[in-house]
Design a protein around this motif. Structure first.
Motif, PDB file in Angstrom:
ATOM      1  N   THR A  10     -76.361 -11.157 -47.015  1.00 30.56           N
ATOM      2  CA  THR A  10     -76.607 -12.588 -46.825  1.00 30.56           C
ATOM      3  C   THR A  10     -76.884 -13.237 -48.182  1.00 30.56           C
ATOM      4  O   THR A  10     -77.076 -12.542 -49.190  1.00 30.56           O
ATOM      5  N   LYS A  11     -76.968 -14.545 -48.185  1.00 33.20           N
ATOM      6  CA  LYS A  11     -77.286 -15.266 -49.427  1.00 33.20           C
ATOM      7  C   LYS A  11     -78.632 -14.838 -49.998  1.00 33.20           C
ATOM      8  O   LYS A  11     -78.816 -14.789 -51.209  1.00 33.20           O
ATOM      9  N   ASP A  12     -79.576 -14.506 -49.128  1.00 34.45           N
ATOM     10  CA  ASP A  12     -80.900 -14.076 -49.585  1.00 34.45           C
ATOM     11  C   ASP A  12     -80.848 -12.769 -50.377  1.00 34.45           C
ATOM     12  O   ASP A  12     -81.770 -12.447 -51.117  1.00 34.45           O
ATOM     13  N   ASP A  13     -79.779 -12.023 -50.218  1.00 33.10           N
ATOM     14  CA  ASP A  13     -79.635 -10.732 -50.907  1.00 33.10           C
ATOM     15  C   ASP A  13     -79.121 -10.867 -52.336  1.00 33.10           C
ATOM     16  O   ASP A  13     -79.111  -9.886 -53.080  1.00 33.10           O
ATOM     17  N   ILE A  14     -78.681 -12.042 -52.728  1.00 30.08           N
ATOM     18  CA  ILE A  14     -77.998 -12.193 -54.018  1.00 30.08           C
ATOM     19  C   ILE A  14     -78.796 -11.636 -55.196  1.00 30.08           C
ATOM     20  O   ILE A  14     -78.228 -10.874 -55.987  1.00 30.08           O
ATOM     21  N   PRO A  15     -80.077 -11.909 -55.349  1.00 28.84           N
ATOM     22  CA  PRO A  15     -80.778 -11.354 -56.517  1.00 28.84           C
ATOM     23  C   PRO A  15     -80.751  -9.817 -56.568  1.00 28.84           C
ATOM     24  O   PRO A  15     -80.449  -9.228 -57.607  1.00 28.84           O
ATOM     25  N   GLN A  16     -81.034  -9.164 -55.445  1.00 28.63           N
ATOM     26  CA  GLN A  16     -81.027  -7.703 -55.429  1.00 28.63           C
ATOM     27  C   GLN A  16     -79.600  -7.144 -55.502  1.00 28.63           C
ATOM     28  O   GLN A  16     -79.361  -6.131 -56.162  1.00 28.63           O
ATOM     29  N   LEU A  17     -78.679  -7.805 -54.828  1.00 28.68           N
ATOM     30  CA  LEU A  17     -77.286  -7.352 -54.857  1.00 28.68           C
ATOM     31  C   LEU A  17     -76.718  -7.477 -56.265  1.00 28.68           C
ATOM     32  O   LEU A  17     -75.985  -6.603 -56.736  1.00 28.68           O
ATOM     33  N   PHE A  18     -77.094  -8.528 -56.949  1.00 29.93           N
ATOM     34  CA  PHE A  18     -76.692  -8.716 -58.346  1.00 29.93           C
ATOM     35  C   PHE A  18     -77.139  -7.523 -59.186  1.00 29.93           C
ATOM     36  O   PHE A  18     -76.370  -6.972 -59.977  1.00 29.93           O
ATOM     37  N   GLU A  19     -78.379  -7.098 -59.024  1.00 27.80           N
ATOM     38  CA  GLU A  19     -78.902  -5.956 -59.789  1.00 27.80           C
ATOM     39  C   GLU A  19     -78.178  -4.659 -59.412  1.00 27.80           C
ATOM     40  O   GLU A  19     -77.846  -3.855 -60.283  1.00 27.80           O
ATOM     41  N   LEU A  20     -77.958  -4.452 -58.121  1.00 28.53           N
ATOM     42  CA  LEU A  20     -77.246  -3.249 -57.670  1.00 28.53           C
ATOM     43  C   LEU A  20     -75.823  -3.204 -58.233  1.00 28.53           C
ATOM     44  O   LEU A  20     -75.343  -2.153 -58.666  1.00 28.53           O
ATOM     45  N   MET A  21     -75.161  -4.343 -58.208  1.00 30.39           N
ATOM     46  CA  MET A  21     -73.780  -4.385 -58.700  1.00 30.39           C
ATOM     47  C   MET A  21     -73.733  -4.140 -60.201  1.00 30.39           C
ATOM     48  O   MET A  21     -72.805  -3.504 -60.697  1.00 30.39           O
ATOM     49  N   ASN A  22     -74.740  -4.609 -60.924  1.00 32.02           N
ATOM     50  CA  ASN A  22     -74.808  -4.311 -62.357  1.00 32.02           C
ATOM     51  C   ASN A  22     -75.009  -2.814 -62.596  1.00 32.02           C
ATOM     52  O   ASN A  22     -74.411  -2.237 -63.501  1.00 32.02           O
ATOM     53  N   GLN A  23     -75.859  -2.175 -61.800  1.00 29.87           N
ATOM     54  CA  GLN A  23     -76.036  -0.714 -61.919  1.00 29.87           C
ATOM     55  C   GLN A  23     -74.697  -0.020 -61.711  1.00 29.87           C
ATOM     56  O   GLN A  23     -74.342   0.909 -62.442  1.00 29.87           O
ATOM     57  N   PHE A  28     -73.001   3.195 -63.740  1.00 29.36           N
ATOM     58  CA  PHE A  28     -72.168   4.218 -63.117  1.00 29.36           C
ATOM     59  C   PHE A  28     -70.768   4.276 -63.733  1.00 29.36           C
ATOM     60  O   PHE A  28     -70.298   5.326 -64.133  1.00 29.36           O
ATOM     61  N   TYR A  29     -70.091   3.118 -63.815  1.00 31.58           N
ATOM     62  CA  TYR A  29     -68.717   3.105 -64.324  1.00 31.58           C
ATOM     63  C   TYR A  29     -68.609   2.841 -65.817  1.00 31.58           C
ATOM     64  O   TYR A  29     -67.520   2.853 -66.370  1.00 31.58           O
ATOM     65  N   LYS A  30     -69.740   2.569 -66.473  1.00 31.90           N
ATOM     66  CA  LYS A  30     -69.772   2.383 -67.930  1.00 31.90           C
ATOM     67  C   LYS A  30     -68.863   1.248 -68.392  1.00 31.90           C
ATOM     68  O   LYS A  30     -68.275   1.298 -69.467  1.00 31.90           O
ATOM     69  N   CYS A  31     -68.765   0.203 -67.596  1.00 28.51           N
ATOM     70  CA  CYS A  31     -67.990  -0.978 -67.955  1.00 28.51           C
ATOM     71  C   CYS A  31     -68.928  -2.017 -68.576  1.00 28.51           C
ATOM     72  O   CYS A  31     -70.142  -1.954 -68.379  1.00 28.51           O
ATOM     73  N   PRO A  32     -68.369  -2.979 -69.299  1.00 27.69           N
ATOM     74  CA  PRO A  32     -69.217  -4.028 -69.876  1.00 27.69           C
ATOM     75  C   PRO A  32     -69.938  -4.821 -68.789  1.00 27.69           C
ATOM     76  O   PRO A  32     -69.390  -5.033 -67.706  1.00 27.69           O
ATOM     77  N   ARG A  33     -71.145  -5.243 -69.096  1.00 23.13           N
ATOM     78  CA  ARG A  33     -71.926  -6.049 -68.159  1.00 23.13           C
ATOM     79  C   ARG A  33     -71.249  -7.409 -67.983  1.00 23.13           C
ATOM     80  O   ARG A  33     -70.998  -8.116 -68.954  1.00 23.13           O
ATOM     81  N   PRO A  34     -70.966  -7.783 -66.727  1.00 27.63           N
ATOM     82  CA  PRO A  34     -70.393  -9.116 -66.513  1.00 27.63           C
ATOM     83  C   PRO A  34     -71.455 -10.183 -66.737  1.00 27.63           C
ATOM     84  O   PRO A  34     -72.652  -9.894 -66.665  1.00 27.63           O
ATOM     85  N   SER A  35     -71.013 -11.393 -66.963  1.00 27.53           N
ATOM     86  CA  SER A  35     -71.991 -12.470 -67.107  1.00 27.53           C
ATOM     87  C   SER A  35     -72.691 -12.681 -65.767  1.00 27.53           C
ATOM     88  O   SER A  35     -72.114 -12.452 -64.701  1.00 27.53           O
ATOM     89  N   GLU A  36     -73.923 -13.107 -65.841  1.00 28.43           N
ATOM     90  CA  GLU A  36     -74.692 -13.357 -64.621  1.00 28.43           C
ATOM     91  C   GLU A  36     -73.974 -14.372 -63.749  1.00 28.43           C
ATOM     92  O   GLU A  36     -73.859 -14.207 -62.529  1.00 28.43           O
ATOM     93  N   ASP A  37     -73.472 -15.421 -64.380  1.00 24.72           N
ATOM     94  CA  ASP A  37     -72.781 -16.481 -63.644  1.00 24.72           C
ATOM     95  C   ASP A  37     -71.555 -15.944 -62.914  1.00 24.72           C
ATOM     96  O   ASP A  37     -71.350 -16.236 -61.741  1.00 24.72           O
ATOM     97  N   SER A  38     -70.728 -15.137 -63.587  1.00 27.35           N
ATOM     98  CA  SER A  38     -69.493 -14.669 -62.951  1.00 27.35           C
ATOM     99  C   SER A  38     -69.778 -13.716 -61.795  1.00 27.35           C
ATOM    100  O   SER A  38     -69.127 -13.786 -60.752  1.00 27.35           O
ATOM    101  N   LEU A  39     -70.755 -12.840 -61.949  1.00 31.87           N
ATOM    102  CA  LEU A  39     -71.062 -11.902 -60.870  1.00 31.87           C
ATOM    103  C   LEU A  39     -71.678 -12.621 -59.670  1.00 31.87           C
ATOM    104  O   LEU A  39     -71.324 -12.346 -58.522  1.00 31.87           O
ATOM    105  N   LYS A  40     -72.560 -13.555 -59.927  1.00 29.31           N
ATOM    106  CA  LYS A  40     -73.152 -14.311 -58.819  1.00 29.31           C
ATOM    107  C   LYS A  40     -72.104 -15.177 -58.119  1.00 29.31           C
ATOM    108  O   LYS A  40     -72.146 -15.339 -56.896  1.00 29.31           O
ATOM    109  N   LYS A  41     -71.135 -15.692 -58.887  1.00 27.95           N
ATOM    110  CA  LYS A  41     -70.046 -16.462 -58.271  1.00 27.95           C
ATOM    111  C   LYS A  41     -69.222 -15.573 -57.336  1.00 27.95           C
ATOM    112  O   LYS A  41     -68.808 -16.010 -56.263  1.00 27.95           O
ATOM    113  N   LEU A  42     -68.976 -14.345 -57.743  1.00 24.79           N
ATOM    114  CA  LEU A  42     -68.220 -13.420 -56.891  1.00 24.79           C
ATOM    115  C   LEU A  42     -68.975 -13.150 -55.590  1.00 24.79           C
ATOM    116  O   LEU A  42     -68.410 -13.240 -54.498  1.00 24.79           O
TER     117      LEU A  42
END
Length: 151
Positions: A10-23, A28-42
């Motif tokens: 849900t929308k309420d999950d965005i802060p925690q989901l953002f952190e999980l997706m960054n992990q 895990f995949y050793k890719c560059p960190r996306p910008s906060e704005d782009s990941l939250k937009k996704l």
């Protein structure tokens, strides 16, 4: 061991989901960190456009997200139906081994079947043996298609 519930994000999950997706992306995949704005937009885009994809989360009884799965939707011309691409399946390292990955996978598969999609496909890295074991255990069959990429 805490009880873990699998549910639609849900929308309420965005802060925690953002952190999980960054992990998942960075640790895990050793890719560059996306910008906060782009990941939250996704994440927001999927929430606002469920016809394009959906995310499921694994949540503990203390409301902490410990995993997620992402399905993207497209079409299968050969079967003239929509199909799902399981793009992400991630469980935090400290809680692995409790079958949460299996439960996320089964939630995705149930969603695909309940909504009459032709099938669900996914890919994993050649060296991701843990994921391959999970998928083999779930009854999946490896395919012979070759993947190509161009940037």
């Amino acid at each position: 061991m805490e009880t873990v519930n699998i549910r639609t994000a849900t929308k309420d999950d965005i802060p925690q989901l953002f952190e999980l997706m960054n992990q998942y992306i960075v640790d895990f995949y050793k890719c560059p960190r996306p910008s906060e704005d782009s990941l939250k937009k996704l994440i927001n885009h999927l929430h606002e456009n469920p016809y394009e994809g959906i995310q499921f989360v694994a949540e503990t009884e203390t409301n902490r997200l410990v995993g997620f799965a992402t399905l993207y939707f497209t079409f299968n011309t050969l079967e003239v139906k929509r199909m799902a691409f399981l793009y992400d399946l991630f469980v935090t390292p400290n809680i692995r081994g409790q079958k949460i990955g299996e439960r996320l996978f089964n939630t995705c598969l149930s969603y695909v079947r309940e909504n009459d999609y032709s099938h669900m496909i996914w890919e994993t890295a050649h060296d991701n043996e843990a994921a391959q074991k999970l998928y083999d255990k779930m009854g999946a069959k490896k395919q012979v298609w070759l993947n190509y990429e161009i940037k």
